[in-house]
Enzyme design. Structure first.
Site, PDB file in Angstrom:
ATOM      1  CG  ASP A   6      -1.863   1.165   1.303  1.00 16.02           C
ATOM      2  OD1 ASP A   6      -2.207   1.707   0.237  1.00 16.02           O
ATOM      3  OD2 ASP A   6      -2.268   1.547   2.415  1.00 16.02           O
ATOM      4  CB  SER A   7       0.263   4.815  -0.514  1.00 13.85           C
ATOM      5  OG  SER A   7      -0.851   4.945   0.353  1.00 13.85           O
ATOM      6  CE1 TYR A  38       1.777   5.332  -3.986  1.00 17.89           C
ATOM      7  CE2 TYR A  38       0.379   3.396  -4.050  1.00 17.89           C
ATOM      8  CZ  TYR A  38       1.635   3.956  -4.053  1.00 17.89           C
ATOM      9  OH  TYR A  38       2.741   3.145  -4.136  1.00 17.89           O
ATOM     10  N   GLY A  39      -3.784   8.937  -2.960  1.00 18.28           N
ATOM     11  CA  GLY A  39      -5.133   9.408  -3.257  1.00 18.28           C
ATOM     12  C   GLY A  39      -5.230  10.711  -4.019  1.00 18.28           C
ATOM     13  CB  CYS A  69      -3.734   0.699  -2.126  1.00 17.92           C
ATOM     14  SG  CYS A  69      -3.970   2.444  -2.516  1.00 17.92           S
ATOM     15  CG  ASN A  70     -10.105   0.553  -1.756  1.00 16.26           C
ATOM     16  OD1 ASN A  70      -9.658   0.486  -0.610  1.00 16.26           O
ATOM     17  ND2 ASN A  70     -11.116  -0.176  -2.160  1.00 16.26           N
ATOM     18  CB  THR A  71      -5.931   5.026  -4.581  1.00 16.37           C
ATOM     19  OG1 THR A  71      -6.869   5.703  -3.736  1.00 16.37           O
ATOM     20  CG2 THR A  71      -5.397   6.000  -5.609  1.00 16.37           C
ATOM     21  CD  GLU A 148       0.126   6.356   5.819  1.00 19.73           C
ATOM     22  OE1 GLU A 148       1.265   6.236   6.323  1.00 19.73           O
ATOM     23  OE2 GLU A 148      -0.492   5.410   5.304  1.00 19.73           O
ATOM     24  CB  CYS A 180      -9.630   4.506   1.436  1.00 22.85           C
ATOM     25  SG  CYS A 180      -7.888   4.789   1.859  1.00 22.85           S
ATOM     26  CB  THR A 181      -6.953  -0.413   2.857  1.00 22.47           C
ATOM     27  OG1 THR A 181      -5.878   0.377   2.337  1.00 22.47           O
ATOM     28  CG2 THR A 181      -7.424  -1.386   1.785  1.00 22.47           C
ATOM     29  CG  HIS A 182      -5.025   4.726   4.707  1.00 29.89           C
ATOM     30  ND1 HIS A 182      -4.675   4.340   3.432  1.00 29.89           N
ATOM     31  CD2 HIS A 182      -3.865   5.109   5.308  1.00 29.89           C
ATOM     32  CE1 HIS A 182      -3.375   4.486   3.271  1.00 29.89           C
ATOM     33  NE2 HIS A 182      -2.855   4.955   4.388  1.00 29.89           N
TER      34      HIS A 182
END
Length: 261
Positions: A6-7, A38-39, A69-71, A148, A180-182
């Site tokens: 992921d980012s 990334y978003g 990561c969805n993005t 983050e 979004c996984t976040h």
């Protein structure tokens, strides 16, 4: 070996689900922290990063790779599969299909990064799986960055989240997809706002089930976890207990390491 990337920290929600489902699998998690988020990036940039990261994980010996990561999935998973045709690749897409199937009101919402919200992949997902269900896509700028920086429950976020969710709930939305996984790490705040008016839909467990199907003999290793980051690996290590994932630290044989990718 199964690679997950992921980012930044968001994919840890998916990693945790995979680790629970496959306790003996050897796992590599790579956070592209030098290039997050990334978003708010364009698709070409995201594709270049996904291919670089994918190449590194292949070199590490990964035979199953999860784009957690969805993005990144929306922007680059097709190019990723074309570049690495021999790999088993699992993307992460918003749970529009299960949300539409479970909705009683016929109204659902997707919370997403700006990039995912405007992506053709999400639009196509809605066309294919929503049917007659009304779908509202809500871009949530800055939410991934909040995770983050581990600012998960500050008072200003509670109010910001309420401003995003209240109109959706007022419109009768009864399924809210975490696009979004976040966002899985923001659930304690989101759940207090949603209460019993709607259900939050996360796909981490579904991704883990797909890994179980694809992993085969790769699911039977020594249960190791390797943590990698393209910048500040110590932040990745420190985030595990902060996000309630200290048990993953015990699975890792060493501290998170810096990697050039």
């Amino acid at each position: 070996m199964i690679g997950v990337f992921d980012s930044g920290l968001g994919g840890l929600s998916v990693l945790a689900a995979i680790a629970r489902a496959l306790p003996r699998a050897d796992l590599v998690y790579l956070a592209d922290t030098a290039h997050l988020p990334y978003g708010d990036k364009d698709d070409a940039y995201i594709r270049s990063r996904v291919l670089r990261i994918g190449s590194h994980l292949v070199d590490q010996g990964c035979r199953v790779i999860v784009v957690a990561c969805n993005t990144a999935t929306a922007a680059a998973v097709a190019a990723f599969r074309e570049t690495f045709p021999g790999l088993a690749v699992v993307g992460v897409e918003p749970g529009v299909k299960p949300a539409a199937a479970l909705s009683r009101s016929g109204r659902i919402a997707v919370l997403a990064t700006e990039s995912t919200a405007r992506s053709e992949r999400l639009a196509d997902l809605i066309r294919r799986h929503a049917g007659s269900v009304q779908v509202r896509v809500e871009a949530c700028p800055g939410w991934a960055t909040r995770v983050e920086t581990l600012r998960l429950d500050e008072p200003d976020f509670v109010e910001e989240a309420r401003q995003h969710l209240a109109p959706l709930l007022a419109a009768g939305v009864d399924q809210i997809v975490l696009g979004c996984t976040h966002y899985a790490f923001l659930c304690p705040v989101l759940e207090t706002i949603v209460a019993n008016k709607a259900t939050l839909v996360d796909v981490a467990d579904a991704v883990a089930r797909q890994c179980v199907r694809l992993a085969g003999t790769d699911a039977h290793g020594q249960g190791r976890l390797i943590l990698l980051a393209t910048a500040q690996p110590e932040r990745l290590q420190a985030a595990l207990p902060a996000l309630g994932l200290n048990w993953l630290s015990r699975r890792s044989s060493s501290a998170a390491r810096l990697v050039v990718a």
